[in-house]
Scaffold this motif. Structure first.
Motif, PDB file in Angstrom:
ATOM      1  N   ARG A   1       6.922   8.119  -3.421  1.00 28.13           N
ATOM      2  CA  ARG A   1       6.452   6.942  -4.157  1.00 28.13           C
ATOM      3  C   ARG A   1       4.929   6.922  -4.120  1.00 28.13           C
ATOM      4  O   ARG A   1       4.302   7.559  -3.264  1.00 28.13           O
ATOM      5  N   PRO A   2       4.288   6.149  -5.014  1.00 30.45           N
ATOM      6  CA  PRO A   2       2.826   6.077  -4.992  1.00 30.45           C
ATOM      7  C   PRO A   2       2.309   5.461  -3.699  1.00 30.45           C
ATOM      8  O   PRO A   2       2.918   4.547  -3.144  1.00 30.45           O
ATOM      9  N   VAL A   3       1.189   5.963  -3.226  1.00 29.36           N
ATOM     10  CA  VAL A   3       0.425   5.325  -2.162  1.00 29.36           C
ATOM     11  C   VAL A   3      -0.788   4.684  -2.818  1.00 29.36           C
ATOM     12  O   VAL A   3      -1.488   5.316  -3.607  1.00 29.36           O
ATOM     13  N   LEU A   4      -1.013   3.408  -2.510  1.00 28.21           N
ATOM     14  CA  LEU A   4      -2.049   2.634  -3.179  1.00 28.21           C
ATOM     15  C   LEU A   4      -3.205   2.334  -2.227  1.00 28.21           C
ATOM     16  O   LEU A   4      -3.107   2.555  -1.022  1.00 28.21           O
TER      17      LEU A   4
ATOM     18  N   ARG B   1      -3.680   1.820  -9.211  1.00 29.64           N
ATOM     19  CA  ARG B   1      -3.697   2.292  -7.816  1.00 29.64           C
ATOM     20  C   ARG B   1      -4.197   1.235  -6.843  1.00 29.64           C
ATOM     21  O   ARG B   1      -4.080   1.409  -5.631  1.00 29.64           O
ATOM     22  N   GLY B   2      -4.772   0.157  -7.366  1.00 26.39           N
ATOM     23  CA  GLY B   2      -5.219  -0.936  -6.514  1.00 26.39           C
ATOM     24  C   GLY B   2      -4.199  -2.054  -6.493  1.00 26.39           C
ATOM     25  O   GLY B   2      -3.661  -2.403  -5.438  1.00 26.39           O
ATOM     26  N   ALA B   3      -3.924  -2.598  -7.674  1.00 23.18           N
ATOM     27  CA  ALA B   3      -2.905  -3.655  -7.754  1.00 23.18           C
ATOM     28  C   ALA B   3      -1.511  -3.060  -7.625  1.00 23.18           C
ATOM     29  O   ALA B   3      -0.625  -3.646  -7.012  1.00 23.18           O
ATOM     30  N   GLY B   4      -1.311  -1.883  -8.235  1.00 22.64           N
ATOM     31  CA  GLY B   4       0.008  -1.245  -8.192  1.00 22.64           C
ATOM     32  C   GLY B   4       0.896  -1.756  -9.311  1.00 22.64           C
ATOM     33  O   GLY B   4       1.174  -2.945  -9.394  1.00 22.64           O
TER      34      GLY B   4
ATOM     35  N   VAL C   1       3.492   9.615 -10.973  1.00 26.65           N
ATOM     36  CA  VAL C   1       2.880  10.143  -9.744  1.00 26.65           C
ATOM     37  C   VAL C   1       3.512  11.474  -9.359  1.00 26.65           C
ATOM     38  O   VAL C   1       2.822  12.412  -8.950  1.00 26.65           O
ATOM     39  N   LEU C   2       4.821  11.586  -9.499  1.00 26.05           N
ATOM     40  CA  LEU C   2       5.500  12.858  -9.224  1.00 26.05           C
ATOM     41  C   LEU C   2       5.002  13.957 -10.157  1.00 26.05           C
ATOM     42  O   LEU C   2       4.737  15.084  -9.726  1.00 26.05           O
TER      43      LEU C   2
ATOM     44  N   ALA D   1       0.814  -1.218   0.000  1.00 24.62           N
ATOM     45  CA  ALA D   1       0.000   0.000   0.000  1.00 24.62           C
ATOM     46  C   ALA D   1       0.844   1.263   0.000  1.00 24.62           C
ATOM     47  O   ALA D   1       0.377   2.317  -0.440  1.00 24.62           O
ATOM     48  N   VAL D   2       2.084   1.163   0.472  1.00 22.10           N
ATOM     49  CA  VAL D   2       2.966   2.337   0.497  1.00 22.10           C
ATOM     50  C   VAL D   2       4.194   2.141  -0.395  1.00 22.10           C
ATOM     51  O   VAL D   2       5.223   2.794  -0.225  1.00 22.10           O
TER      52      VAL D   2
END
Length: 286
Positions: free
Chosen positions: A104-107, A223-226, A272-273, A73-74
């Motif tokens: 980094r992306p948060v999912l 954003r769910g699976a990443g 994401v950035l 998730a993080v």
């Protein structure tokens, strides 16, 4: 439980940038607490992640595999050893990395929760959606105690499938949520499954869910699976590339992929950035 962090990472900046995480007792800025249904099980878990230098530890209340799900998730389940090198290849990305502490992306906790969030939040403001999901979790989700505090997880698929109605949601949204629960129970929304598929194939598969079109399906997969290495074609990223790379017009898909080539194998992290920087630029300019 613990895991060595590869590449630069600042948990405090992650929470500051994305928000939404609960602070454990004591308010340590380099720690976050979360509760969620554990993939492949009918139960929930509570996890507290704490960063200490280049190590993240996990206090887990529930099945041990919940630690890995919390890391995902993080974006700490992925190897970030080459993350800083992308900025050395592309000065635009390098500047964004340094300005954002190598964000980094948060999912979502899982593709299942992502799908539910998108369906629940359709035609709602994000604050309304988050508040409604929190009420659903408090009323129907499992209460988990971790680190001396009680957290409420979103209802597991088996629980959601048995709910006939939810305040604030119409009959059509309930039908869509039941379809998501069925897909999750069948294993179709497992993170590992969607990550193993080519992104386009995974998105097409998720679009089979009722009420899920291109935008939602892309969000569920990315954003769910990443996906660490993918280029989302949504508007903020496209506009951000235009501004940051001084283009005369929004880039085509082909141009986006050409510009993003040096970002491999972290094209999603770079996106994401860019997305975050574009959102901030619009707020400043408003």
């Amino acid at each position: 439980m613990q895991r060595k962090i590869t590449g630069p990472y600042d948990m405090a900046r992650q929470n500051e940038s994305f928000g939404g995480w609960v602070r454990p007792a004591g308010g340590d800025p380099h720690s976050i607490a979360m509760a969620f249904p554990v993939e492949g099980r009918h139960s929930a878990a509570g996890v507290i992640l704490r960063q200490r230098g280049d190590t993240v530890t996990g206090e887990v209340s529930g099945p041990p595999e919940a630690f890995e799900q919390a890391l995902a998730a993080v974006s700490l389940d992925e190897d970030g050893g080459g993350w800083a090198a992308v900025g050395e290849r592309d000065p635009v990305i390098g500047e964004l990395q340094r300005a954002n502490a190598y964000l980094r992306p948060v999912l979502f906790h899982s593709p299942y929760e992502a799908a539910c969030a998108f369906v629940i939040g359709h035609r709602m403001r994000i604050t309304q959606q988050r508040a409604l999901r929190a009420r659903i979790a408090a009323a129907h989700g499992e209460a988990v105690e971790v680190g001396g505090q009680v957290l409420h997880a979103f209802p597991a698929p088996s629980v959601l499938r048995g709910l006939r109605e939810l305040p604030g949601l119409d009959a059509e949204k309930m039908v869509r949520l039941h379809g998501i629960a069925d897909a999750a129970l069948a294993g179709r929304l497992d993170r590992a499954r969607l990550r193993a598929m080519p992104a386009e194939e995974a998105i097409a598969d998720v679009k089979r869910l009722r009420g899920v079109g291109d935008f939602f399906a892309t969000g569920i997969v990315l954003r769910g699976a990443g996906r660490t290495d993918a280029v989302p074609a949504e508007g903020f990223t496209r506009s951000g590339i235009r501004r940051l790379y001084r283009l005369d017009a929004d880039p085509t898909d082909a141009e986006m992929h050409r510009i993003a080539e040096p970002w491999r194998p972290y094209r999603m992290w770079c996106s994401v950035l860019v997305h975050a920087d574009e959102r901030n630029a619009r707020r400043v300019g408003a």
